[in-house]
Write a protein that holds these residues in place. Structure first.
Motif, PDB file in Angstrom:
ATOM      1  N   GLN A  10      56.319  97.380 -55.019  1.00  0.00           N
ATOM      2  CA  GLN A  10      54.998  97.355 -54.399  1.00  0.00           C
ATOM      3  C   GLN A  10      54.039  96.459 -55.165  1.00  0.00           C
ATOM      4  O   GLN A  10      54.322  95.999 -56.275  1.00  0.00           O
ATOM      5  CB  GLN A  10      54.446  98.772 -54.299  1.00  0.00           C
ATOM      6  CG  GLN A  10      54.309  99.508 -55.612  1.00  0.00           C
ATOM      7  CD  GLN A  10      54.067 100.989 -55.382  1.00  0.00           C
ATOM      8  OE1 GLN A  10      54.986 101.741 -55.054  1.00  0.00           O
ATOM      9  NE2 GLN A  10      52.831 101.398 -55.566  1.00  0.00           N
ATOM     10  N   GLY A  66      57.115  94.594 -49.577  1.00  0.00           N
ATOM     11  CA  GLY A  66      57.790  95.237 -50.692  1.00  0.00           C
ATOM     12  C   GLY A  66      59.268  94.935 -50.814  1.00  0.00           C
ATOM     13  O   GLY A  66      59.804  94.903 -51.913  1.00  0.00           O
ATOM     14  N   SER A  98      51.132  97.813 -49.132  1.00  0.00           N
ATOM     15  CA  SER A  98      51.377  96.732 -50.084  1.00  0.00           C
ATOM     16  C   SER A  98      51.155  95.369 -49.437  1.00  0.00           C
ATOM     17  O   SER A  98      50.670  94.438 -50.079  1.00  0.00           O
ATOM     18  CB  SER A  98      52.799  96.822 -50.639  1.00  0.00           C
ATOM     19  OG  SER A  98      52.914  97.857 -51.585  1.00  0.00           O
TER      20      SER A  98
END
Length: 222
Positions: A10, A66, A98
């Motif tokens: 992340q 991610g 993210s």
């Protein structure tokens, strides 16, 4: 997640990553593989805004929410969410969060994207994370072709026979994309063609082992 063995990292970290801009003497910053290296919001906010940033891609993580390889998913083109690589995927899952963090962190940066393959470059251009990138360039990995000139093959002397050496490298042998099962099949075919029974696969992976492959590893006829 048992459904895949790809990396997932992340954009935010527990600790902020600040760069002292007053003591940053460089005229350009070249990023490479950056997973787990810094916290996106604090790191990019602390860099001088005029600083050109060349980002050399080595996988797909910089332009996804991610994952490091999308395994056929195209959600990174629309902001991620419902990620097939995490537990409990939903519209506002970790991949979506993210993704938004990355896009915001890079929005005002002078990003120049470099990819070693044309395919990766085309994929990177589809991501809104790099929507404001200043340029996209295809620069293959440097390789001195003179090193590939024909030479005596490395061998291992076992008894009275010279055996070929075959090296297979992977970070995780359990990752199907790395193709260890195809290496095993190829070694067996080569052994059959050469009528040898002493060819082997060297295991030097960070994660997993030949034993972790279960029945497939038993098909390696040594």
């Amino acid at each position: 997640n048992d459904r895949q063995t790809e990396f997932f990292s992340q954009a935010e970290m527990h600790d902020e990553t600040w760069v002292d801009a007053a003591r940053f003497p460089h005229q350009i910053l070249n990023l490479h593989w950056t997973a787990f290296a810094f916290d996106y919001p604090s790191f990019f906010a602390s860099l001088p805004k005029h600083l050109p940033i060349v980002w050399t891609l080595h996988d797909q993580n910089p332009y996804t929410g991610g994952c490091h390889f999308v395994t056929g998913c195209d959600r990174f083109q629309r902001g991620c969410g419902h990620c097939p690589q995490i537990q409990d995927p939903n519209l506002n899952d970790l991949s979506r969060h993210s993704f938004l963090v990355k896009r915001a962190a890079l929005a005002s940066r002078r990003i120049h994207v470099v990819a070693p393959s044309k395919w990766m470059l085309e994929e990177a251009q589809k991501s809104p994370i790099f929507a404001r990138a200043k340029s996209f360039q295809h620069i293959p990995y440097g390789l001195d072709l003179r090193l590939l000139e024909q030479a005596d093959a490395p061998t291992a002397n076992v008894g009275s026979r010279l055996l070929p050496t075959i090296l297979f490298g992977a970070e995780d042998l359990k990752n199907a994309r790395k193709g260890v099962k195809y290496a095993i099949e190829a070694i067996n075919e080569l052994a059959a063609l050469a009528k040898q029974s002493s060819m082997g696969l060297k295991n030097d992976a960070t994660h997993g082992s030949l034993d972790s492959l279960g029945d497939y590893s038993k098909r390696l006829r040594l």
